[in-house]
Motif scaffolding. Structure first.
Motif, short mmCIF file in Angstrom:
data_model
loop_
_atom_site.label_atom_id
_atom_site.label_comp_id
_atom_site.label_asym_id
_atom_site.label_seq_id
_atom_site.Cartn_x
_atom_site.Cartn_y
_atom_site.Cartn_z
N LEU A 114 41.64 65.22 21.41
CA LEU A 114 40.70 66.32 21.23
C LEU A 114 41.16 67.24 20.09
O LEU A 114 40.38 67.60 19.20
CB LEU A 114 40.60 67.12 22.53
N LEU A 115 42.44 67.58 20.09
CA LEU A 115 42.97 68.48 19.05
C LEU A 115 42.94 67.80 17.68
O LEU A 115 42.57 68.42 16.68
CB LEU A 115 44.40 68.91 19.40
N THR A 155 33.69 71.50 12.97
CA THR A 155 34.63 71.75 14.07
C THR A 155 33.95 71.50 15.42
O THR A 155 34.53 70.88 16.32
CB THR A 155 35.14 73.20 14.00
N SER A 156 32.72 71.97 15.52
CA SER A 156 31.98 71.77 16.77
C SER A 156 31.76 70.28 17.03
O SER A 156 31.89 69.80 18.16
CB SER A 156 30.62 72.48 16.70
N MET A 190 34.83 68.58 18.42
CA MET A 190 35.03 68.83 19.85
C MET A 190 34.06 67.99 20.68
O MET A 190 34.44 67.40 21.69
CB MET A 190 34.84 70.32 20.15
N THR A 201 39.34 67.59 16.42
CA THR A 201 38.81 68.93 16.12
C THR A 201 39.42 69.46 14.82
O THR A 201 38.74 70.15 14.04
CB THR A 201 39.11 69.89 17.28
N THR A 251 24.01 70.34 18.94
CA THR A 251 24.89 71.36 18.36
C THR A 251 24.36 71.85 17.02
O THR A 251 24.38 73.05 16.71
CB THR A 251 26.31 70.77 18.17
N PHE A 296 35.28 65.14 23.12
CA PHE A 296 34.99 65.41 24.53
C PHE A 296 34.28 64.24 25.18
O PHE A 296 34.71 63.73 26.22
CB PHE A 296 34.14 66.69 24.66
N SER A 299 27.58 61.46 22.14
CA SER A 299 28.13 62.15 20.96
C SER A 299 27.03 62.43 19.94
O SER A 299 26.93 63.54 19.39
CB SER A 299 29.21 61.30 20.30
N ILE A 332 40.43 70.42 30.73
CA ILE A 332 40.87 70.58 29.34
C ILE A 332 41.38 72.00 29.09
O ILE A 332 42.40 72.21 28.42
CB ILE A 332 39.71 70.22 28.37
#
Lengths: 446, 278
Positions: free
Chosen positions: A333-334, A391-392, A395, A337, A433, A399, A426, A210
């Motif tokens: 991913l983008l 945001t985390s 990702m 995020t 996280t 991911f 997830s 990535i």
């Protein structure tokens, strides 16, 4: 089950009575007459059985169950042992849909494992219609005989011999057998521990892929297509807006209700506004969006990419020199995020609306009181921390969704497993996280 | 592969086997999707123990016709009877009875990925017979051995090659010793030796168990080697333009041009006959 011994002379008298389903132990000579007549009907056979010869020579004991009633009778087998030779005679009609002499079949197979057996002879007598039920038994006998190093002579109809030839035409590939040993708890734990470094290395490799894809994107050399990115943006924003709004509105209501239970007893219900506002903005809005999106979008990513693996679409990309990570992973991913923080803003607002509704309808607060109280108690920094969480989470979800899709095994079951694992990882990732960011915020006093 | 004695033997057996009531009768069939007609006015009979090939160019409707015969798709028009019972049009119960007597090998094998090969073969036996688990296991091992997969009983479909998956699909189709076997492109993806073994297996099953075969295939080697009868579906006219033994069709002066082109790989009848390529 019982066994009866008959002298040779008694055999003739009992011949007519031997159709009993009970297994009997008789002298082979008594059966000579029973097996003397061979019939042939259609694909039935007339091959001579070795039992006849054995009968003439006066072999030792044999076991019969049930005795043949001719080609139309039920499937039966006669088992005899003479010295080191085991003789099996098959008779009657053998059908997958009929009744098979299962006990005798098991007994015949078991006999091959006994000491003193050096050879097995399988023949037929009065055999009627047959199908693979008979063939499977013969194959089992021959497999076992081969395994034990016994000789195996088959006196079977030509058609059956031909099918057997085909069954044994391709030898079992060396090492193809599976060790079915089930691992114990400690062994499983050890195996998992041993597999962990390889697994971690694989995850890190994917992270590296990535990173390289992002580098290519920055340099303008990425294979990522703009329209794929836009489609991914749409999927995880507009398409998810409704479910995110509803769940967070209800979550805000619940938070306000639960909070008010204690606060109202102190006459401090005004603090419900702060509770809901801070709770939603700081962490709960982001967590709720993360949970919803991991189920809705993360699972979809894993299923989609996994199915592409099954259909060799990912291989097709690679053979064309298109990095699959650029093409499949990067846009998703983008998009996720970028979009989860925006969805979190909506979620926070909807949660506060939920709290507001409870406040003005149940807690006797006026709209102005509730709004003013929220403004007084909630700091913008809570919102920023919430966006950091979001945001985390974006990702993490993207991911794991893409990782499990890309590593999916090539079967429908593999796709299912990839999807489930992506969601589970997830959710665990979101919790881990959250814990990490919370600790960091505490340490930094944010 | 030359036709030779292999084909002659098949022809003789086929004639002998064709006696009696037809297993499948298709009358005036029209097949297609929605309002689109792929093939119309299709008429044929498949005799007991016959090896029957459906040939034709890509996209002519071979597999769709096979799906109609398997009961997976309703024809737009016409009728099908299976072992003397109505099939299309017919009740679902009638079709279930027919399906119980037939086995299907799909193009890709269509194995259930969550089960081992042995479990794939065992499932129909568990559903439809009262065999003991040990006997079912033996059956599965036999059927897999017959298709050249001895020793692979405990493998999952994802762990074997495409050709092996196809052979395992055939083993599953054979599970119940069906009266009729429908094979969709059985040789595609198989190596020549496996393909020849498959032909031998088909002949042996017909000889020993009297199995009837309906096969969709492009493999001319197999068609010449084992087919009793073949039909040719012409995509251009959307009609069945040829029916008969492939050797007879090759030699007959009035064989449809498209069918002849197919049977000679476009190389011309004289060359094929002269070189013994059939």
């Amino acid at each position: 089950m019982y066994f009866v011994s008959f002298p040779v002379t008694a055999g003739e008298k009992l011949r007519g009575k031997l159709s009993s389903a009970c297994p009997v132990l008789v002298n082979l000579g008594t059966l000579q007459g029973v097996f003397m007549t061979a019939h042939s009907t259609g694909r039935k056979d007339e091959a001579l059985s070795p039992q006849e010869q054995a009968a003439e020579s006066g072999a030792n004991a044999l076991q019969a169950n049930p005795l043949s009633k001719g080609p139309e009778g039920p499937a039966a087998l006669v088992l005899a042992q003479e010295g080191e030779v085991v003789r099996v005679t098959l008779s009657g009609a053998w059908s997958l849909e009929g009744t098979l002499p299962s006990q005798d079949m098991q007994r015949a197979l078991a006999l091959l494992g006994k000491k003193g057996v050096g050879r097995v002879e399988i023949g037929v007598r009065d055999l009627g219609a047959w199908d693979s039920s008979l063939l499977a038994f013969v194959v089992d006998m021959r497999f076992l005989a081969d395994k034990r190093g016994l000789g195996c002579d088959l006196f079977l109809p030509e058609a059956m011999q031909e099918l057997l030839r085909l069954a044994f035409a391709v030898k079992s590939r060396e090492g193809s057998g599976r060790d079915k040993k089930k691992l114990g708890f400690l062994e499983s734990l050890g195996a998992a521990a041993l597999a962990f470094p390889a697994r971690l290395s694989d995850v890190l490799e994917f992270v590296g892929d990535i990173a390289l894809a992002l580098a290519r994107l920055v340099r303008g050399k990425s294979a990522m297509r703009g329209k794929d990115f836009l489609a991914a943006l749409y999927e995880c924003s507009v398409s998810s807006l409704g479910i995110v709004a509803i769940t967070n509105l209800l979550f805000g209501l619940i938070l306000a209700f639960v909070g008010s239970v204690q606060l109202i007893s102190f006459g401090a219900q005004i603090y419900v506004a702060g509770l809901v506002g801070i709770g939603m903005l700081r962490v709960m809005g982001a967590v709720m969006v993360g949970v919803v999106m991991s189920g809705r979008v993360g699972a979809a990513y894993a299923a989609l990419i996994g199915t592409m693996q099954v259909n060799e679409e990912v291989d097709a990309l690679e053979t064309m020199g298109i990095p699959p990570v650029d093409f499949l992973v990067l846009p998703r991913l983008l998009a996720l995020t970028l979009m989860i923080p925006l969805l979190t803003v909506v979620a926070d607002l909807m949660g506060m609306v939920g709290g507001f509704l409870v406040g003005i309808s149940i807690l006797d607060l006026t709209p102005a009181q509730y709004i003013q109280s929220t403004i007084n108690m909630v700091n913008y920094r809570h919102g920023l921390v919430g966006l950091w969480y979001a945001t985390s989470f974006g990702m993490v979800i993207a991911f794991f969704g893409c990782y499990h899709g890309m590593r999916c095994s090539r079967s429908a079951q593999g796709v299912g497993r990839a999807t489930t694992t992506a969601v589970v990882h997830s959710l665990v990732g979101i919790i881990v996280t959250t814990a990490i960011i919370t600790i960091i915020c505490n340490v930094l006093n944010i | 592969m030359t036709g030779g004695s292999h084909a002659a033997q098949a022809g003789i057996q086929g004639q002998a086997a064709k006696s009696g009531q037809p297993v499948i009768v298709a009358h005036d069939l029209t097949v297609g999707y929605g309002s689109f007609v792929l093939m119309r006015e299709v008429n044929f009979e498949v005799g007991r123990g016959e090896i029957f090939f459906i040939m034709g160019g890509s996209g002519c409707g071979k597999s769709t016709l096979l799906r109609v015969l398997m009961g997976l798709k309703e024809p737009q028009q016409g009728s099908v009877t299976f072992l003397g019972r109505p099939f299309w049009p017919g009740s679902l119960a009638d079709r279930y009875v027919a399906r119980r007597r037939s086995g299907v090998l799909f193009q890709g094998g269509a194995l259930w990925s969550s089960m081992t090969l042995a479990e794939n073969v065992a499932l129909p036996l568990e559903q439809y017979t009262s065999l003991s688990p040990a006997e079912i296991r033996s059956q599965a091992r036999l059927k897999l051995a017959l298709t050249g997969l001895a020793g692979f009983e405990d493998y999952y479909p994802s762990e074997i090659s495409g050709g092996m998956r196809k052979r395992a699909g055939l083993a599953r189709a054979l599970a119940l010793d069906p009266a009729v076997l429908f094979l969709d492109e059985p040789s595609a993806g198989l190596d020549p030796v496996s393909s020849r073994l498959l032909d031998d297996l088909i002949l042996e099953l017909r000889k020993s168990l009297g199995t009837t075969f309906v096969i969709v295939s492009h493999e001319l080697a197999s068609i010449y080697a084992i087919a009793d009868t073949c039909i040719f579906l012409d995509a251009a006219t959307r009609l069945m333009t040829a029916r008969g033994n492939p050797h007879a069709l090759l030699e007959a002066p009035d064989t449809n041009e498209a069918a002849l082109r197919f049977l000679t790989r476009g190389e011309g009848r004289d060359k094929v006959l002269a070189q013994g390529m059939h």
